[in-house]
Enzyme design. Structure first.
Site, PDB file in Angstrom:
ATOM      1  N   GLU A  99      -1.680   1.364  -5.055  1.00  0.00           N
ATOM      2  CA  GLU A  99      -1.066   0.139  -4.524  1.00  0.00           C
ATOM      3  C   GLU A  99      -0.122  -0.429  -5.582  1.00  0.00           C
ATOM      4  O   GLU A  99      -0.333  -0.240  -6.786  1.00  0.00           O
ATOM      5  CB  GLU A  99      -2.144  -0.897  -4.192  1.00  0.00           C
ATOM      6  CG  GLU A  99      -3.200  -0.400  -3.234  1.00  0.00           C
ATOM      7  CD  GLU A  99      -3.106  -1.015  -1.848  1.00  0.00           C
ATOM      8  OE1 GLU A  99      -2.514  -2.094  -1.723  1.00  0.00           O
ATOM      9  OE2 GLU A  99      -3.639  -0.401  -0.901  1.00  0.00           O
ATOM     10  N   CYS A 130       0.825  -1.204   0.000  1.00  0.00           N
ATOM     11  CA  CYS A 130       0.000   0.000   0.000  1.00  0.00           C
ATOM     12  C   CYS A 130       0.861   1.256   0.000  1.00  0.00           C
ATOM     13  O   CYS A 130       0.333   2.366   0.015  1.00  0.00           O
ATOM     14  CB  CYS A 130      -0.945  -0.003   1.198  1.00  0.00           C
ATOM     15  SG  CYS A 130      -0.097  -0.051   2.790  1.00  0.00           S
TER      16      CYS A 130
END
Length: 546
Positions: A536, A490
């Site tokens: 991401e 992330c």
């Protein structure tokens, strides 16, 4: 309009783009002015944290460096005298020349090389601002060709800090996020560019609005309450919503269009409850809003299933040809939420981490499934039989990828509660322990638990928190030396840092087993959060065998 205060300082003479900012302790960081005596120059450290400030500073320094090169090419090596900065509080107009990886615009004023950080702006905008390096966005004077404010679907946009890109076409957002990944590897991996393959196009979200399955709005306590002793309660309903960019005053928000319909209904319900019960609160609070799904299979597309027992009458009904979903919003942190990814079912503590965009999880897990095994292994290579899912949480990858591994898949996480749910999820999906098992252990110690696995037959999936992997874990990974690594993150900046370690084959100067190192097969971004500057990353690596 909104403010954009960011603690970053820059100078007219930039450091190299990979230079790191000093940690913030109420002081502005060293900004790269050259000292007269080379002996006293500060030793630059490579970027490590992937923080907002560090990422922003790298982009500013790169822009300053490119501007200097351009100026020297046009005007020679003679430095122009910098225009004085406006007085604090003066409104000025600046032109946005670049977009940083934080989602903020980087702007310049005519006749000056000073960089202004301007939220809610895009390249080509001429904007009115107030402030110095970190500027308050006031208004758009002349819009960029890329800007179309008719696309904005939220009345709080440019006040609420949650979204940055609602004025942009979605295809343009995906291009920006690809560039964020490119810059992450340029600024944080410390790798020769020849070792980094071309970053692939970012995979978009099927939903660009109405996708967030979790929100956490909040409100503050009454002002003026003492730290100790009796405290007064609210005399009227406090602002309930989210905090504007880098300010502390809560912005009252009635609706959030990037949230799912169930979560938006939950926000409305909680606002209605607080309007009645505000007098009970002497402190502030954060409220969980998490979508929950009950799924009932259909015998045919025209079948109309009955509402499941204990389902609230206010539940939202979502139909498909194969099932009916009944969606509600959970506010209890300790309640159990349920989500579906294709035919897989996952349960979690409602307040625990789980991906917040369910719409992208089917193509995302499918992509991992397509790339978790080598595309064309050598004829004499052993087949991969085992999966190790580090930082496994409640088992997303362990479970969705388990069918590919005849030797079994194992998920390991430090949180025992997550592992308990992962085991429950494996059972809910009909997986036996021999095929899919879970272990509660600190990730840096996980390789002691899989000593029976042949590294030549093993792939490791990593999905660490935003800070990335620590040195101990990476050292053990290099010593175990799995044949293949799939790194999901992330935070593409700490991912790039860690991937750089694996490609170089050393951690803090300590080599892995037999000089093991990795080559990058592919890098790609996924847009889990449309309308925001977040992306991401998925990096696929192969062990380099001599």
């Amino acid at each position: 309009m909104a403010t954009g205060q960011t603690t970053v300082d820059v100078g007219a003479t930039p450091q190299a783009p990979q230079a790191s900012t000093q940690k913030q302790h109420g002081k502005r960081p060293f900004h790269g002015h050259q000292r007269k005596n080379a002996k006293h120059r500060r030793k630059e450290k490579p970027p490590q944290e992937g923080s907002h400030e560090e990422v922003l500073l790298a982009d500013i320094q790169a822009l300053l460096a490119s501007s200097k090169i351009s100026d020297e090419a046009e005007n020679g090596a003679v430095e122009a005298e910098a225009a004085p900065l406006p007085e604090q509080g003066t409104e000025i107009e600046v032109e946005v020349v670049e977009l940083s990886s934080t989602g903020d615009g980087l702007a310049k004023r005519k006749g000056s090389d000073h960089i202004y950080v301007v939220p809610f702006s895009i390249p080509g905008d001429t904007v009115r601002i107030k402030g110095w390096t970190a500027a308050d966005f006031i208004s758009v004077v002349k819009p960029s060709e890329l800007r179309d404010d008719s696309r904005v679907q939220c009345p709080y946009f440019a006040n609420c800090s949650g979204c940055q890109f609602q004025m942009l076409d979605y295809a343009e957002q995906l291009k920006i996020k690809k560039n964020i990944v490119v810059k992450a590897y340029r600024n944080f991996s410390q790798l020769d560019p020849n070792l980094v393959p071309e970053v692939l196009d970012t995979i978009g979200s099927p939903l660009q609005y109405g996708y967030r399955t979790k929100l956490t709005p909040h409100f503050d306590g009454p002002k003026g309450n003492p730290r100790r002793g009796p405290k007064k309660s609210h005399e009227s309903m406090p602002p309930f919503g989210f905090t504007p960019k880098n300010t502390r005053q809560v912005l009252d928000i009635e609706d959030c269009p990037i949230a799912t319909e169930a979560v938006r209904k939950g926000l409305a319900d909680e606002r209605a409850r607080l309007a009645v019960e505000y007098g009970k609160y002497t402190k502030g609070a954060t409220i969980l809003l998490r979508e929950n799904t009950k799924r009932v299979p259909k015998s045919s597309p025209t079948d109309v299933p009955e509402v499941p027992e204990n389902t609230p009458a206010t539940a939202l009904r979502v139909e498909s040809d194969t099932h009916t979903d009944f969606k509600t919003c959970i506010t209890d942190q300790n309640a159990t939420s349920t989500e579906y990814i294709d035919s897989f079912v996952f349960t979690n503590p409602a307040g625990a981490f789980f991906q917040n965009n369910n719409s992208i999880l089917p193509p995302f897990t499918a992509y991992i499934r397509e790339h978790i095994l080598p595309p064309s292994p050598p004829a004499d290579a052993k087949p991969i039989r085992y999966l190790i899912d580090a930082y496994s949480g409640s088992g997303l990858f362990t479970i969705t990828q388990s069918a590919l591994f005849p030797g079994g898949s194992i998920g390991i996480d430090i949180a025992e509660k997550s592992i308990a749910y992962a085991r429950r999820n494996a059972a809910l999906n009909g997986l036996q322990e021999a095929q899919c098992r879970f272990l509660a252990a600190d990730a840096p110690e996980l390789f002691k638990s899989v000593s029976a696995y042949d590294p030549d037959e093993t792939v490791v999936v990593l999905d660490p928190p935003r800070k990335g992997c620590d040195a101990s874990f990476l050292r053990q990974l290099l010593q175990f030396a799995p044949r293949r690594v799939v790194y999901v993150s992330c935070n593409v900046h700490t991912q790039a840092r860690d991937v750089g370690v694996l490609v170089r084959g050393e951690v803090e100067g300590v080599e892995g087993k037999k000089g093991v190192r990795y080559a990058i097969e592919s890098i790609r971004g996924f847009d889990f959060f449309p309308q925001t500057g977040h992306v991401e990353g998925v990096a696929v690596l192969n062990r380099v065998d001599a």
